[in-house]
Design a protein around this motif. Structure first.
Motif, PDB file in Angstrom:
ATOM      1  N   ALA A  24     -19.387  -1.498  -1.775  1.00  0.00           N
ATOM      2  CA  ALA A  24     -18.255  -0.925  -0.969  1.00  0.00           C
ATOM      3  C   ALA A  24     -17.061  -1.962  -0.712  1.00  0.00           C
ATOM      4  N   VAL A  25     -17.400  -2.971  -0.612  1.00  0.00           N
ATOM      5  CA  VAL A  25     -16.365  -4.002  -0.256  1.00  0.00           C
ATOM      6  C   VAL A  25     -15.187  -4.003  -1.196  1.00  0.00           C
ATOM      7  N   GLY A  26     -15.378  -4.078  -2.450  1.00  0.00           N
ATOM      8  CA  GLY A  26     -14.190  -3.802  -3.345  1.00  0.00           C
ATOM      9  C   GLY A  26     -13.446  -2.572  -3.069  1.00  0.00           C
ATOM     10  N   LEU A  27     -13.916  -1.345  -2.894  1.00  0.00           N
ATOM     11  CA  LEU A  27     -13.445  -0.222  -2.484  1.00  0.00           C
ATOM     12  C   LEU A  27     -12.558  -0.277  -1.343  1.00  0.00           C
ATOM     13  N   GLY A  32      -7.495  -0.594   1.560  1.00  0.00           N
ATOM     14  CA  GLY A  32      -6.780  -1.624   2.743  1.00  0.00           C
ATOM     15  C   GLY A  32      -5.355  -2.121   2.066  1.00  0.00           C
ATOM     16  N   LEU A  33      -5.478  -2.423   0.988  1.00  0.00           N
ATOM     17  CA  LEU A  33      -4.219  -3.138   0.305  1.00  0.00           C
ATOM     18  C   LEU A  33      -3.201  -2.206  -0.007  1.00  0.00           C
ATOM     19  N   MET A  34      -3.742  -0.958  -0.542  1.00  0.00           N
ATOM     20  CA  MET A  34      -2.652   0.164  -0.826  1.00  0.00           C
ATOM     21  C   MET A  34      -2.880   1.592  -0.699  1.00  0.00           C
ATOM     22  N   ASP A  35      -3.804   1.773   0.358  1.00  0.00           N
ATOM     23  CA  ASP A  35      -4.095   3.178   0.750  1.00  0.00           C
ATOM     24  C   ASP A  35      -4.198   4.037  -0.379  1.00  0.00           C
ATOM     25  N   PHE A 241     -11.955   2.788   7.028  1.00  0.00           N
ATOM     26  CA  PHE A 241     -11.180   2.396   5.969  1.00  0.00           C
ATOM     27  C   PHE A 241     -10.285   1.002   6.024  1.00  0.00           C
ATOM     28  N   GLY A 242     -10.297   0.462   5.080  1.00  0.00           N
ATOM     29  CA  GLY A 242      -9.426  -0.607   4.916  1.00  0.00           C
ATOM     30  C   GLY A 242     -10.144  -2.044   5.669  1.00  0.00           C
TER      31      GLY A 242
END
Length: 293
Positions: A24-27, A32-35, A241-242
């Motif tokens: 899940a961390v990569g997702l 978080g970076l780009m929405d 989220f993020g």
């Protein structure tokens, strides 16, 4: 139920939860970076599992050794997906959100179809043939499968490395700044497209690590990514989220809940507890356990 049996269940849930957290961390990092939600995230993991299997079958490289190689390949693949697909989807001005969703959803369908065509729908596994296969670690009366122990340790190391990178490096600071305001960072000479590409690469590398670990004890087939992708989406929502830390912590919670549910309900329904928890969090704390509205 005896105390020893309960401890065994909790230990098994913890080991799987740490691996879920890494999936899940990569997702969460990409969102978080780009929405942008990467609906091909599970298929990235599936490709990593096949890559690990291919290294083992054709080059006789054990998954323990192939892990870093697979992560590097997935980093390049993830960055290439951003440059070749996502970057163009972000430029759309009309219905941008739907375009981004269907771009990654279409990519997921393409990857899954290609895997079914080239690798066939057959189930494959490394099983007991690997270094860790069939081995068990006994610890204070608990019997822990060595592949899951290895996966949990690798997940902790990978998350620790990610945390240090984000908090104590120039790239990490650029990543955090871009998350806050990509328009402002352009004024100080930071190329947001480059940061986004590296972020996608990191997200793919992290799920590549999880895929390589899972290949040591889980069956590999073209649909395997869908199941883990769904768990990853739920885990990210639970954590917030993020929130990268939230995703990892929520992965542990998901693993424990799944293990305990398998005791109360038939094993085939062990995911029901995860969905009940997810709905409860959505209603009571929609921002997630560690998120902010």
């Amino acid at each position: 139920m005896t105390a020893s049996a309960l401890m065994q269940i909790l230990a098994s849930g913890l080991l799987m939860g740490l691996i879920y957290g890494m999936v899940a961390v990569g997702l969460s990092l990409i969102f978080g970076l780009m929405d942008v939600v990467n609906f091909a995230h599970g298929e990235f993991m599936m490709l990593a599992m096949y890559a690990t299997f291919g290294c083992f079958v054709f080059f006789h490289i054990d998954p323990v050794l192939a892990l870093s190689l697979v992560a590097a390949v997935m980093f390049i693949f993830g960055a290439s997906v951003y440059v070749g697909v996502v970057r163009h989807a972000l430029r759309v001005k009309v219905n941008a959100g739907m375009v981004q969703i269907f771009a990654t959803f279409g990519l997921a369908t393409l990857i899954q179809g290609a895997a079914q065509f080239f690798f066939t729908p057959d189930y494959r596994n490394i099983g007991d043939n690997g270094w860790l296969g069939g081995k068990t670690l006994e610890l204070s009366g608990l019997f822990l499968p060595l592949p899951q122990v290895f996966g949990a340790v690798v997940s902790l190391i990978a998350f620790g490395g990610l945390y240090l990178l984000m908090k104590h490096s120039d790239f990490g600071r650029a990543l955090e700044a871009t998350r806050e305001d990509k328009g402002a960072v352009a004024l100080v000479g930071i190329d947001s497209n480059r940061v986004f590409a590296l972020g996608w690469g990191m997200g793919a590398a992290l799920v590549g690590v999880a895929g390589a670990v899972l290949s040591t004890f889980y069956y590999i087939h073209p649909q395997v990514g869908a199941a883990f992708g769904t768990i990853a989406y739920i885990t990210v929502a639970l954590g917030g989220f993020g929130s990268v830390f939230g995703a990892f912590a929520a992965g542990i919670v998901v693993g424990l809940v799944e293990a305990l549910t398998a005791v109360v309900l038939p094993p085939a329904m062990k995911s029901m507890g995860i969905y009940v928890l997810y709905l409860a969090i959505i209603f009571l704390r929609p921002q997630g356990l560690f998120g902010r509205l």
